[in-house]
Design a protein around this motif. Structure first.
Motif, PDB file in Angstrom:
ATOM      1  N   UNK A   1     -15.555  -2.811   2.720  1.00 51.26           N
ATOM      2  CA  UNK A   1     -16.553  -3.440   3.523  1.00 51.26           C
ATOM      3  C   UNK A   1     -16.682  -4.948   3.280  1.00 51.26           C
ATOM      4  N   UNK A   2     -16.545  -5.300   2.003  1.00 51.06           N
ATOM      5  CA  UNK A   2     -16.390  -6.741   1.796  1.00 51.06           C
ATOM      6  C   UNK A   2     -15.095  -7.476   2.204  1.00 51.06           C
ATOM      7  N   UNK A   3     -14.022  -6.983   1.904  1.00 50.43           N
ATOM      8  CA  UNK A   3     -12.641  -7.203   2.356  1.00 50.43           C
ATOM      9  C   UNK A   3     -12.763  -7.547   3.944  1.00 50.43           C
TER      10      UNK A   3
ATOM     11  N   UNK B   1     -12.314  -4.744  13.652  1.00 49.90           N
ATOM     12  CA  UNK B   1     -10.719  -4.665  13.481  1.00 49.90           C
ATOM     13  C   UNK B   1     -10.263  -4.746  12.065  1.00 49.90           C
ATOM     14  N   UNK B   2     -10.766  -5.836  11.320  1.00 47.55           N
ATOM     15  CA  UNK B   2     -10.190  -5.877  10.034  1.00 47.55           C
ATOM     16  C   UNK B   2     -10.636  -4.770   9.149  1.00 47.55           C
ATOM     17  N   UNK B   3     -11.791  -4.186   9.290  1.00 47.49           N
ATOM     18  CA  UNK B   3     -12.135  -3.017   8.654  1.00 47.49           C
ATOM     19  C   UNK B   3     -11.369  -1.648   8.924  1.00 47.49           C
ATOM     20  N   UNK B   4     -11.023  -1.695  10.173  1.00 48.72           N
ATOM     21  CA  UNK B   4     -10.167  -0.582  10.678  1.00 48.72           C
ATOM     22  C   UNK B   4      -8.902  -0.802  10.183  1.00 48.72           C
ATOM     23  N   UNK B   5      -8.176  -1.876  10.095  1.00 48.10           N
ATOM     24  CA  UNK B   5      -6.953  -2.076   9.525  1.00 48.10           C
ATOM     25  C   UNK B   5      -6.803  -1.916   7.869  1.00 48.10           C
ATOM     26  N   UNK B   6      -7.874  -1.919   7.376  1.00 44.56           N
ATOM     27  CA  UNK B   6      -7.930  -1.856   5.699  1.00 44.56           C
ATOM     28  C   UNK B   6      -8.241  -0.263   5.495  1.00 44.56           C
TER      29      UNK B   6
ATOM     30  N   UNK C   1      -6.888   1.967   7.585  1.00 39.33           N
ATOM     31  CA  UNK C   1      -5.708   2.633   7.783  1.00 39.33           C
ATOM     32  C   UNK C   1      -4.730   2.405   6.668  1.00 39.33           C
ATOM     33  N   UNK C   2      -4.794   1.193   6.147  1.00 42.18           N
ATOM     34  CA  UNK C   2      -3.695   0.913   4.994  1.00 42.18           C
ATOM     35  C   UNK C   2      -4.200   1.674   3.729  1.00 42.18           C
ATOM     36  N   UNK C   3      -5.717   1.993   3.694  1.00 39.95           N
ATOM     37  CA  UNK C   3      -6.078   2.854   2.380  1.00 39.95           C
ATOM     38  C   UNK C   3      -5.612   4.235   2.814  1.00 39.95           C
ATOM     39  N   UNK C   4      -5.625   4.753   4.090  1.00 40.12           N
ATOM     40  CA  UNK C   4      -5.069   6.013   4.283  1.00 40.12           C
ATOM     41  C   UNK C   4      -3.782   6.267   3.986  1.00 40.12           C
ATOM     42  N   UNK C   5      -2.752   5.222   4.332  1.00 40.00           N
ATOM     43  CA  UNK C   5      -1.453   5.295   4.331  1.00 40.00           C
ATOM     44  C   UNK C   5      -1.118   5.243   2.816  1.00 40.00           C
ATOM     45  N   UNK C   6      -1.815   4.486   2.025  1.00 40.14           N
ATOM     46  CA  UNK C   6      -1.914   4.568   0.398  1.00 40.14           C
ATOM     47  C   UNK C   6      -1.973   6.066  -0.155  1.00 40.14           C
ATOM     48  N   UNK C   7      -2.992   6.536   0.171  1.00 41.26           N
ATOM     49  CA  UNK C   7      -3.558   7.853  -0.127  1.00 41.26           C
ATOM     50  C   UNK C   7      -2.293   8.630   0.300  1.00 41.26           C
ATOM     51  N   UNK C   8      -2.061   8.737   1.482  1.00 46.23           N
ATOM     52  CA  UNK C   8      -0.867   9.643   2.044  1.00 46.23           C
ATOM     53  C   UNK C   8       0.459   9.494   1.128  1.00 46.23           C
ATOM     54  N   UNK C   9       0.817   8.412   0.861  1.00 41.77           N
ATOM     55  CA  UNK C   9       1.786   8.058   0.038  1.00 41.77           C
ATOM     56  C   UNK C   9       1.902   8.500  -1.583  1.00 41.77           C
ATOM     57  N   UNK C  10       0.630   8.378  -1.906  1.00 41.61           N
ATOM     58  CA  UNK C  10       0.184   8.740  -3.366  1.00 41.61           C
ATOM     59  C   UNK C  10       0.467  10.317  -3.621  1.00 41.61           C
TER      60      UNK C  10
END
Length: 360
Positions: A63-65, A170-175, A177-186
């Protein structure tokens, strides 16, 4: 020189600030200062300690980022909105200064006060600056105020503010999505070898969960962590060959000692199933060969049947042609015989006629 030393000092300070460990250390120092100020000066400073929740929760950090991550685009959009509002301020200052009366006070005596009124009251009002200015006379059908109020509402309230909100969303949505990809990768990719879950579930005994298991798995990340700590704490004079190699890689921050795209679980599964796979391969080749032989035999039988049909057809045509030719020969012979008989009869008649004539 002093300038060179200052440049080097600034570079070191910038590198220190950009390091994650330095950021955490800075945060802890500020956290400690807030606690000390709250303890020694005023307990109201304890409220700043509540922001520790943001540091501990990644969703709140996103949210801050969402504002700070894309700060360049956000700043340009915000500057664009301020420029448009400044243009509306000049228009109001020149043509509608008398209408800038808020709660009985004139708010547009100078361009600066007019700009502050437009920014403060215009942006906070749902209908724009027209909601806080003096209403125009009711008998006026069209005036500058109508154009001014509607254009401010559509351009600033609807377009510019939504542009600013859109950059943040849009920035929050990209962040996210990036977090979801990291969780899926982990969850689905081995941290050590980089092979995905589907490969282990398909080609290994026990699947991905057994591969990363803490006690029996090949590539559990904590085992590698403990091994790294063991290397760091062990005396360098007691290193074995592999330990010396790993220690060198760690000092160089090189991860080539990780088994990238390789795993014992996949190799063991391949070795155990190698003989069975070889026998299955031979069986498949034998079955394919038998199918080819049967297909060739069927084709040969069909070709032989076609040749027999052709031979019978040729023989039948030859017999029919021989019978036809024989009939033609017989007919010719018969016609020739009849012609010879007719000629002999004619000759006999002529002779007889000649005899009769001679006798007379």
């Amino acid at each position: 020189s002093a300038s060179v030393q200052a440049t080097l000092w600034m570079a070191r300070a910038r590198r220190y600030v950009e390091e994650p460990r330095s950021k955490m250390l800075s945060y802890l120092v500020v956290f400690l200062l807030c606690a000390l100020i709250g303890l020694l000066y005023s307990p109201y400073f304890y409220c700043l300690i509540l922001f520790d929740l943001v540091v501990r929760e990644e969703t709140l950090q996103n949210v801050i980022r969402s504002v700070t991550h894309n700060s360049h685009a956000f700043g340009l959009t915000l500057a664009f909105g301020v420029i448009i509002i400044y243009c509306f301020t000049i228009m109001g200052y020149l043509f509608a200064r008398a209408d800038f009366v808020v709660e009985g006070d004139r708010r547009c005596d100078t361009l600066l006060t007019c700009l502050m009124t437009t920014l403060n009251d215009g942006l906070r009002s749902g209908g724009g600056i027209g909601d806080v200015l003096v209403a125009p006379p009711p008998d006026v059908i069209f005036s500058f105020r109508l154009f001014y109020d509607l254009s401010f509402f559509f351009i600033v309230i609807i377009i510019v503010l939504n542009l600013i909100f859109g950059v943040i969303i849009d920035t929050f949505s990209d962040l996210r999505s990036e977090k979801s990809e990291k969780d899926d990768n982990r969850r689905n990719v081995c941290f050590i070898c980089g092979i995905d879950r589907a490969t282990f579930d398909r080609e290994s005994m026990g699947g991905f969960d057994a591969h990363v298991n803490l006690h029996s798995g090949d590539h559990n990340v904590w085992n590698y962590m403990w091994f790294t700590i063991y290397i760091k704490l062990r005396d360098k004079t007691e290193f074995t060959g592999p330990e010396q190699y790993v220690n060198t890689m760690l000092e160089e921050e090189d991860l080539d000692w990780f088994p990238q795209h390789r795993a014992l679980a996949l190799q063991d599964f391949s070795d155990s199933s190698g003989a069975e796979n070889e026998q299955e391969r031979r069986d498949r080749e034998m079955a394919a060969l038998q199918e080819k032989v049967m297909s060739l035999t069927h084709k040969v039988n069909r070709l032989g049947a076609m040749l027999d049909e052709q031979r019978e057809f040729i023989e039948a045509n030859a017999d029919a042609r021989h019978s036809h030719d024989q009939a033609i020969v017989d007919a010719v012979k018969k016609a020739a015989s009849q012609r010879a008989i007719s000629a002999a009869a004619a000759s006999a008649a002529v002779v007889a006629a000649m005899r009769c004539g001679g006798g007379g």
